[in-house]
Design an enzyme around this catalytic site. Structure first.
Site, PDB file in Angstrom:
ATOM      1  N   THR A 209       0.831  -1.197   0.000  1.00 61.47           N
ATOM      2  CA  THR A 209       0.000   0.000   0.000  1.00 61.47           C
ATOM      3  C   THR A 209       0.870   1.253   0.000  1.00 61.47           C
ATOM      4  O   THR A 209       1.969   1.245   0.547  1.00 61.47           O
ATOM      5  CB  THR A 209      -0.873  -0.025   1.262  1.00 61.47           C
ATOM      6  OG1 THR A 209      -1.796  -1.090   1.127  1.00 61.47           O
ATOM      7  CG2 THR A 209      -1.625   1.259   1.490  1.00 61.47           C
ATOM      8  N   ARG A 237     -13.381  -8.443  -1.169  1.00 60.23           N
ATOM      9  CA  ARG A 237     -12.799  -8.084   0.136  1.00 60.23           C
ATOM     10  C   ARG A 237     -12.320  -6.626   0.118  1.00 60.23           C
ATOM     11  O   ARG A 237     -11.687  -6.166  -0.815  1.00 60.23           O
ATOM     12  CB  ARG A 237     -11.614  -9.006   0.426  1.00 60.23           C
ATOM     13  CG  ARG A 237     -10.861  -8.696   1.729  1.00 60.23           C
ATOM     14  CD  ARG A 237      -9.633  -7.869   1.474  1.00 60.23           C
ATOM     15  NE  ARG A 237      -8.813  -7.702   2.691  1.00 60.23           N
ATOM     16  CZ  ARG A 237      -7.766  -6.898   2.787  1.00 60.23           C
ATOM     17  NH1 ARG A 237      -7.396  -6.175   1.739  1.00 60.23           N
ATOM     18  NH2 ARG A 237      -7.081  -6.804   3.895  1.00 60.23           N
ATOM     19  N   VAL A 238     -12.637  -5.902   1.174  1.00 64.30           N
ATOM     20  CA  VAL A 238     -12.129  -4.538   1.343  1.00 64.30           C
ATOM     21  C   VAL A 238     -11.307  -4.499   2.617  1.00 64.30           C
ATOM     22  O   VAL A 238     -11.726  -5.051   3.645  1.00 64.30           O
ATOM     23  CB  VAL A 238     -13.288  -3.520   1.433  1.00 64.30           C
ATOM     24  CG1 VAL A 238     -12.757  -2.123   1.715  1.00 64.30           C
ATOM     25  CG2 VAL A 238     -14.108  -3.532   0.144  1.00 64.30           C
ATOM     26  N   GLY A 239     -10.145  -3.877   2.551  1.00 65.12           N
ATOM     27  CA  GLY A 239      -9.285  -3.773   3.722  1.00 65.12           C
ATOM     28  C   GLY A 239      -9.449  -2.449   4.430  1.00 65.12           C
ATOM     29  O   GLY A 239     -10.459  -1.741   4.282  1.00 65.12           O
ATOM     30  N   ASP A 240      -8.436  -2.087   5.184  1.00 69.43           N
ATOM     31  CA  ASP A 240      -8.491  -0.870   6.003  1.00 69.43           C
ATOM     32  C   ASP A 240      -8.235   0.402   5.205  1.00 69.43           C
ATOM     33  O   ASP A 240      -8.672   1.489   5.601  1.00 69.43           O
ATOM     34  CB  ASP A 240      -7.428  -0.944   7.108  1.00 69.43           C
ATOM     35  CG  ASP A 240      -6.018  -1.023   6.520  1.00 69.43           C
ATOM     36  OD1 ASP A 240      -5.788  -1.870   5.628  1.00 69.43           O
ATOM     37  OD2 ASP A 240      -5.151  -0.237   6.938  1.00 69.43           O
ATOM     38  N   THR A 260      -0.325   0.902   6.664  1.00 69.17           N
ATOM     39  CA  THR A 260      -0.106  -0.240   5.772  1.00 69.17           C
ATOM     40  C   THR A 260       0.104  -1.484   6.616  1.00 69.17           C
ATOM     41  O   THR A 260       0.791  -1.441   7.636  1.00 69.17           O
ATOM     42  CB  THR A 260       1.099  -0.020   4.832  1.00 69.17           C
ATOM     43  OG1 THR A 260       1.268  -1.194   4.030  1.00 69.17           O
ATOM     44  CG2 THR A 260       2.389   0.278   5.584  1.00 69.17           C
ATOM     45  N   GLY A 261      -0.518  -2.586   6.179  1.00 71.02           N
ATOM     46  CA  GLY A 261      -0.357  -3.824   6.933  1.00 71.02           C
ATOM     47  C   GLY A 261      -1.571  -4.715   6.774  1.00 71.02           C
ATOM     48  O   GLY A 261      -2.396  -4.511   5.875  1.00 71.02           O
ATOM     49  N   GLY A 263      -4.847  -5.590   6.835  1.00 73.78           N
ATOM     50  CA  GLY A 263      -5.968  -4.671   6.934  1.00 73.78           C
ATOM     51  C   GLY A 263      -6.976  -5.023   8.002  1.00 73.78           C
ATOM     52  O   GLY A 263      -7.517  -4.144   8.679  1.00 73.78           O
TER      53      GLY A 263
HETATM   54  N1  ASP Z   1      -3.647  -2.661   4.340  1.00 70.97           N
HETATM   55  C1  ASP Z   1      -3.817  -3.165   2.999  1.00 70.97           C
HETATM   56  C2  ASP Z   1      -5.017  -4.051   2.940  1.00 70.97           C
HETATM   57  O1  ASP Z   1      -5.277  -4.744   3.906  1.00 70.97           O
HETATM   58  C3  ASP Z   1      -2.640  -3.939   2.517  1.00 70.97           C
HETATM   59  C4  ASP Z   1      -1.353  -3.188   2.559  1.00 70.97           C
HETATM   60  O2  ASP Z   1      -1.144  -2.356   3.427  1.00 70.97           O
HETATM   61  O3  ASP Z   1      -0.499  -3.451   1.696  1.00 70.97           O
HETATM   62  O4  ASP Z   1      -5.662  -4.079   1.921  1.00 70.97           O
END
Ligand code: ASP
Length: 349
Positions: A209, A237-240, A260-261, A263
């Protein structure tokens, strides 16, 4: 089409700085994802590629801040440039879902007004961060998803691309490796992949991200985050990253944050807002608040990754609990600083 503005100005109970503060030097911080470090896989040329990419974005943003640009415009442009760079998992270079498609998410937030815009599940818009900015500017809503979000972006003049434009051979190889390893809907982020890595951070275990946070010369904060999500994620799927308070947040009274991480852990902990809340309600300085969230709260939920933060007083904090995070910051009038590994303080440009 919705033409009326938009994310009205905040209610009076919004936390606000109550006293005038001396102006801090304008500053931009950016990240290009965090993850497992594989120093052995990195050539000097490869490292230079990442460092140069980050430095170019920082230098451009620094110049814009020096010219008096607004924090929101600066973070949007910084993230747009990172989306254009295939080294990072956003826009061009976005990872593949389990169905070998791309679904991209982005969010922007303005600290002075608490206005925000977000999009999730984009499949065609070249620069998801511009779609999020268009939501902030033009929609009565905060977030749109899927085909409707792409259509909204197109209606506002944003470039649409065919699906194959977003992928790269490296991203496809990552999907194939993840599926061969049967790593499931999400990657096993603690495992090392058999796939030859493409950069200093293992592509199979990194979170690519991108994000930017800035304090401008007028003392205003803004944040932007953009992502392709996670390789082999379940479609839908939706992340953070596009969620205000999870992967992105800005409030002039406290801090601007981009995460980033993993999610799901950032969503469950409201990670970005938690940093702001610790500062607002407990009076913690940004470094202590950000480290508490990244080093204590997230690991307690099995979350790995990091965040970048710029506080209202100009302090920058960039903690992460992985081995590396592509990161950097640039204050107006000072040399930009870029770092990748945990044991680096940063390299002046
Ligand atoms: N946080 C992002 C997600 O979960 C992934 C990422 O940070 O690379 O979609």
């Amino acid at each position: 089409m919705i033409s009326a503005p938009m994310n009205p100005a905040p209610a009076s109970n919004t936390p606000r700085a109550s006293v005038a503060r001396p102006p801090a030097t304008a500053v931009l911080a950016i990240h290009g994802g965090a993850g497992t470090l594989l120093r052995s896989s990195m050539s000097a040329a490869m490292q230079a590629e990442y460092v140069n990419a980050l430095q170019a974005v920082l230098l451009a943003g620094q110049a814009r801040l020096a010219a008096g640009a607004a924090a929101l415009d600066v973070v949007v442009e910084a993230v747009r440039q990172l989306e254009e760079c295939p080294l990072f998992n956003a826009g061009k270079g976005a990872v593949y879902t389990a169905a070998a498609t791309h679904e991209m998410d982005a969010c922007v937030m303005e600290g002075s007004s608490l206005r925000a815009g977000a999009v999730a599940g984009l499949a065609a818009t070249r620069n998801p961060v511009l779609a999020a900015q268009a939501m902030l500017r033009h929609s009565e809503h905060v977030m749109l998803i899927g085909a409707a979000a792409d259509a909204f972006a197109a209606e506002h003049g944003l470039e649409q691309m065919p699906p194959h434009w977003f992928g790269t051979p490296q991203r496809l190889a990552q999907l194939e490796a993840a599926q061969a390893a049967q790593s499931g809907a999400l990657l096993d982020h603690d495992g090392q992949s058999a796939l030859a890595t493409q950069g200093p951070i293992d592509e199979q275990t990194k979170f690519g991200t991108v994000g930017a946070v800035a304090l401008d010369a007028a003392g205003h904060l803004a944040a932007a985050t953009s992502t392709g999500g996670m390789t082999n994620k379940q479609p839908g799927r939706v992340g953070d990253s596009p969620l205000i308070g999870a992967g992105c947040y800005a409030n002039d009274a406290t801090v601007a944050i981009s995460c980033t991480g993993t999610g799901e852990a950032f969503m469950r902990s409201c990670a970005a807002f938690d940093v702001s809340a610790l500062m607002a309600y407990q009076g913690l300085p940004v470094q202590a608040a950000a480290e508490r969230v990244v080093m204590q709260t997230l690991p307690s939920l099995g979350g790995s990754g990091g965040l970048i933060a710029v506080a209202a007083n100009g302090d920058v904090s960039m903690p992460f609990n992985t081995e590396g995070m592509y990161r950097g910051y640039a204050r107006v009038g000072e040399l930009p600083v870029v770092a990748i590994y945990a044991d680096e303080d940063g390299t002046a440009a």
